[in-house]
Design a protein around this motif. Structure first.
Motif, PDB file in Angstrom:
ATOM      1  N   VAL A   1      -2.284   8.306   9.319  1.00 10.89           N
ATOM      2  CA  VAL A   1      -1.790   8.021   7.965  1.00 10.89           C
ATOM      3  C   VAL A   1      -2.030   6.557   7.621  1.00 10.89           C
ATOM      4  CG1 VAL A   1       0.274   7.825   6.553  1.00 10.89           C
ATOM      5  CG2 VAL A   1      -0.082   9.866   7.942  1.00 10.89           C
ATOM      6  N   LEU A   2      -1.741   5.676   8.565  1.00 11.82           N
ATOM      7  CA  LEU A   2      -1.942   4.244   8.330  1.00 11.82           C
ATOM      8  C   LEU A   2      -3.409   3.944   8.068  1.00 11.82           C
ATOM      9  CD1 LEU A   2       0.408   2.528  10.891  1.00 11.82           C
ATOM     10  CD2 LEU A   2       0.319   2.082   8.454  1.00 11.82           C
ATOM     11  N   ALA A   3      -4.285   4.458   8.947  1.00 10.81           N
ATOM     12  CA  ALA A   3      -5.712   4.184   8.792  1.00 10.81           C
ATOM     13  C   ALA A   3      -6.213   4.695   7.453  1.00 10.81           C
ATOM     14  CB  ALA A   3      -6.484   4.821   9.949  1.00 10.81           C
TER      15      ALA A   3
ATOM     16  N   THR B   1      -4.512   5.255   4.689  1.00 16.11           N
ATOM     17  CA  THR B   1      -3.969   4.488   3.573  1.00 16.11           C
ATOM     18  C   THR B   1      -4.653   3.126   3.474  1.00 16.11           C
ATOM     19  OG1 THR B   1      -1.870   5.570   4.071  1.00 16.11           O
ATOM     20  CG2 THR B   1      -1.814   3.803   2.462  1.00 16.11           C
TER      21      THR B   1
ATOM     22  N   SER C   1      -5.653  11.640   6.565  1.00 17.51           N
ATOM     23  CA  SER C   1      -4.377  11.658   7.291  1.00 17.51           C
ATOM     24  C   SER C   1      -4.271  12.883   8.166  1.00 17.51           C
ATOM     25  CB  SER C   1      -3.195  11.641   6.317  1.00 17.51           C
ATOM     26  OG  SER C   1      -3.242  10.506   5.522  1.00 17.51           O
TER      27      SER C   1
ATOM     28  N   MET D   1       0.802  -1.217   0.000  1.00 11.95           N
ATOM     29  CA  MET D   1       0.000   0.000   0.000  1.00 11.95           C
ATOM     30  C   MET D   1       0.840   1.275   0.000  1.00 11.95           C
ATOM     31  SD  MET D   1      -1.603   0.106   3.792  1.00 11.95           S
ATOM     32  CE  MET D   1      -0.696   0.642   5.223  1.00 11.95           C
TER      33      MET D   1
ATOM     34  N   VAL E   1      -0.449  11.015  14.349  1.00 10.42           N
ATOM     35  CA  VAL E   1      -0.227  11.154  12.909  1.00 10.42           C
ATOM     36  C   VAL E   1       0.076   9.816  12.245  1.00 10.42           C
ATOM     37  CG1 VAL E   1       1.563  11.915  11.323  1.00 10.42           C
ATOM     38  CG2 VAL E   1       0.363  13.578  12.689  1.00 10.42           C
ATOM     39  N   VAL E   2       0.966   9.035  12.873  1.00 13.13           N
ATOM     40  CA  VAL E   2       1.329   7.739  12.280  1.00 13.13           C
ATOM     41  C   VAL E   2       0.086   6.876  12.090  1.00 13.13           C
ATOM     42  CG1 VAL E   2       2.596   5.614  12.642  1.00 13.13           C
ATOM     43  CG2 VAL E   2       3.629   7.778  13.268  1.00 13.13           C
ATOM     44  N   SER E   3      -0.747   6.795  13.126  1.00 17.19           N
ATOM     45  CA  SER E   3      -1.957   5.975  13.037  1.00 17.19           C
ATOM     46  C   SER E   3      -2.936   6.531  12.023  1.00 17.19           C
ATOM     47  CB  SER E   3      -2.627   5.893  14.406  1.00 17.19           C
ATOM     48  OG  SER E   3      -1.786   5.240  15.313  1.00 17.19           O
TER      49      SER E   3
ATOM     50  N   GLN F   1       1.840  14.230   4.938  1.00 17.27           N
ATOM     51  CA  GLN F   1       2.128  14.541   6.338  1.00 17.27           C
ATOM     52  C   GLN F   1       3.612  14.626   6.645  1.00 17.27           C
ATOM     53  OE1 GLN F   1      -0.103  15.268   8.862  1.00 17.27           O
ATOM     54  NE2 GLN F   1      -1.505  15.380   7.136  1.00 17.27           N
ATOM     55  N   TYR F   2       4.438  13.947   5.844  1.00 13.84           N
ATOM     56  CA  TYR F   2       5.856  13.886   6.164  1.00 13.84           C
ATOM     57  C   TYR F   2       6.746  14.491   5.094  1.00 13.84           C
ATOM     58  CZ  TYR F   2       4.648  10.771   9.971  1.00 13.84           C
ATOM     59  OH  TYR F   2       4.130  10.241  11.112  1.00 13.84           O
TER      60      TYR F   2
ATOM     61  N   PHE G   1       8.463   7.984   9.951  1.00  6.72           N
ATOM     62  CA  PHE G   1       7.198   7.268   9.809  1.00  6.72           C
ATOM     63  C   PHE G   1       7.437   5.776   9.637  1.00  6.72           C
ATOM     64  CE2 PHE G   1       2.886   6.415   8.750  1.00  6.72           C
ATOM     65  CZ  PHE G   1       2.895   5.530   7.682  1.00  6.72           C
TER      66      PHE G   1
ATOM     67  N   ALA H   1      -3.433   1.188  14.629  1.00  9.39           N
ATOM     68  CA  ALA H   1      -3.492   1.164  13.166  1.00  9.39           C
ATOM     69  C   ALA H   1      -2.350   0.326  12.602  1.00  9.39           C
ATOM     70  CB  ALA H   1      -3.445   2.581  12.606  1.00  9.39           C
TER      71      ALA H   1
END
Lengths: 504, 107
Positions: free
Chosen positions: B59-61, B63, B48, A199, B55-57, A210-211, A218, A307
């Motif tokens: 972005v993951l969610a 995506t 995101s 993904m 933020v990490v979570s 975001q990055y 990340f 997540a």
């Protein structure tokens, strides 16, 4: 919606068939690898010993590398210990190390079951990047085909229990429906989780928005890795890796280590990252322990957050490494059902078109030829791979690549045969060839190695015996297919125009 | 009588196979593949930024959900009454997402 389902399924159907079949075979990746390396005698499963053996080998051969990667043996493949490094000229080296001696494993050069695994997302003869985009596109089409297939299917429950055998197009439709609907949760899950595994390549926009350019923090969080370290320039001996593996495994209460990564080996700033093996849990494991060059425990590593765990569970569901033998057999059957779903869909497309009043156009012939060449040709090519594995000279250069070339050459041959005849006879011919090819695998095995079927049964080598039996079973299935197709012709039933003797 | 029937058949064939039909199909295909991807990318970027988690979570969610959003967009494109409406639907969602993104950028 039916239009969307038909076209999204057809246009990439042949690729999807390949992905499904190669992916299904990958459930037994380790077993196939072991069969294709008959020289490797079974060793007791011991990651600690393997780690020490790998260290001996790497210290001798890869002392100049900035990073060592060791893939430790798994319970399903206790003899396969592989090391990887890049030398000063950035050339990559990947070798199999003998667990007992710490020397290069004396085994024939082959990719083993990894070939089918890689084939189903990296394809071959194209760059991995290109292949993954193509496969991702196909997976997306598959997802759309599934969703639109469910929407199209108004009488989904009634059709569950419908199978009208021998009625031409109706039978194909019913077969397609049963193979698609009954295991629907599996198909949807495999397709979606397949997309999830790549993904970050397919949908990088969340990360980049975001990055920006600095995505390392990340990914370090997601994969549970610590920041890279610059070498200090002072040399220092690396403590035994086996000891570190032992400590890590005791910490994980019996869960085995699967992977070791050493950065800056031989330097005082060396870091050893021992990763937990896969298969203990549904989720893929990102757990690791970091040691310094003396073997001192630095920190525990893992991904963080719910997540991240969801991603790992989805990824793990796709790989299926967590599955014990019975569940893995079930997953294999489901994978075959998915493969058959794609195949029946492809055949149904041709059958349906031939019943319409429109003239058979060039497109119909393309479909007919590719159907035969792919659906019957790919299994034939797989059997040819096993033949090549046994027959190619051991000392040959690039032997592993040539096994794969043999696979594709036979597949191309099947295409040629399909171009000549793509009707019922063409199907029977190729399916018959596949039957003979699979039946021949145990025979060639017995003739060229000491681990033939009789020997396996006598000495209790259940893996080789089971594999030979599986080859014979597949041969029987193909023989039955040839027989069934023949009897249909003799019964004088209406044979769809496309399958009658080729008119073009 | 027969002339009316012939005219009806011709217009039905034209509707299902003529140039206008083919253009409409092509338009939907482009809307689905390109437009759908763009929309799901925008939605991923928006989620995101917008999801109330680390933020990490987030972005993951976002995506992880993107593929479902992409599939939904494709189905919408083909379920819409006309190709024009398909594009319009995508455009309206895209504009809303862009506004949402800007709102989160400034906040």
């Amino acid at each position: 919606m039916a239009w969307l389902h038909t076209w999204s399924g057809l246009l990439l159907g042949w690729l999807l068939f390949t992905i499904f079949l190669a992916g299904t075979a990958s459930y037994f990746r380790e077993e196939i690898s072991r069969y294709m390396r008959p020289e490797l005698a079974a060793v007791a499963f011991d990651p600690v010993r393997a780690a020490d053996a790998a260290q001996r080998y790497l210290t001798r051969h890869a002392s100049a590398a900035t990073r060592w990667s060791v893939t430790l043996p798994s319970a399903r493949n206790p003899d396969e210990l592989s090391v990887f490094w890049r030398d000063a000229e950035r050339r990559s080296h990947s070798h199999l190390v003998d667990v007992r001696t710490g020397e290069r494993a004396l085994v024939r050069d082959t990719r083993g079951g990894d070939f089918f695994y890689r084939l189903h997302f990296d394809l071959h003869y194209v760059s991995a990047r290109t292949a993954r985009w193509i496969v991702g596109f196909a997976a997306m089409m598959m997802l759309v085909a599934i969703v639109s297939g469910v929407i199209t299917h108004k009488r989904i429950f009634r059709d569950f229990f419908t199978f009208r055998a021998g009625k031409g197009q109706r039978a194909w439709l019913d077969a397609h429906n049963v193979l698609a609907v009954l295991p629907l949760p599996y198909h949807a899950l495999i397709t979606y989780t397949g997309l999830v595994t790549l993904m970050f390549m397919y949908m990088p926009w969340g990360v980049s928005s975001q990055y920006g350019e600095k995505t390392t923090p990340f990914f370090d969080t997601v994969f549970g890795q610590s920041a890279a370290l610059e070498p200090s320039g002072d040399t220092a001996n690396l403590a035994p890796l086996g000891g570190m593996v032992n400590r890590a495994q005791r910490h994980w209460q019996g869960a085995h280590a699967g992977f070791i990564s050493v950065s800056n080996p031989g330097d005082r700033a060396a870091r050893v990252d021992v990763r937990r093996g896969q298969g203990c849990d549904v989720a893929v494991s990102t757990a690791g322990i970091e040691f310094d060059h003396r073997g001192v425990w630095l920190r525990e590593l893992d991904s963080s957050g719910g997540a991240a765990r969801v991603r790992e569970v989805l990824y793990g569901l796709h790989l299926g490494r967590f599955a014990p033998p019975v569940l893995r057999a079930l997953l294999f059957v489901l994978g075959l059902a998915g493969t058959a779903m794609v195949a029946t869909g492809l055949v149904l497309w041709g059958v349906k078109r031939s019943r319409s009043r429109e003239r058979a156009g060039a497109g119909d012939r393309v479909v007919a030829v590719l159907n035969v060449a792919v659906v019957a040709g790919l299994p034939l090519a797989m059997a040819a791979l096993f033949w090549a594995n046994r027959l190619l000279p051991i000392e040959m250069n690039d032997r592993a690549e040539w096994e794969i070339h043999a696979f594709f050459v036979v597949w191309a041959g099947a295409l040629v045969m399909a171009l000549v005849r793509c009707d019922q006879y063409g199907w029977r011919r190729l399916l018959g060839a596949a039957a003979i090819a699979f039946a021949g695998v145990p025979l060639i095995n017995a003739l060229t190695t000491e681990r033939g079927l009789i020997h396996s049964l006598v000495s209790g080598d259940w893996l080789f015996a089971a594999f030979d039996f599986a080859m014979l079973t597949i041969a029987v299935v193909f023989t039955a297919a040839v027989w069934l197709l023949g009897s249909r012709q003799n019964a004088g039933r209406e044979v769809p125009r496309v399958l009658r003797k080729a008119e073009v | 009588m027969t002339i009316v029937r012939i005219r009806n058949t011709i217009s039905r064939v034209k509707r299902n196979h003529g140039t206008e039909y083919r253009l409409a199909v092509a338009s939907r295909v482009v809307a689905a593949i390109v437009g759908g991807y763009a929309l799901s990318a925008l939605a991923t970027m928006f989620l995101s930024a917008a999801l109330p988690m680390a933020v990490v979570s987030a972005v993951l969610a976002a995506t992880l959900l993107s593929f479902l959003m992409y599939a939904a967009a494709v189905v919408w494109v083909f379920a819409a009454a006309t190709a024009g409406r398909a594009w319009l639907g995508l455009l309206i969602c895209a504009v809303a997402l862009v506004f949402g993104l800007l709102a989160f950028k400034t906040s």
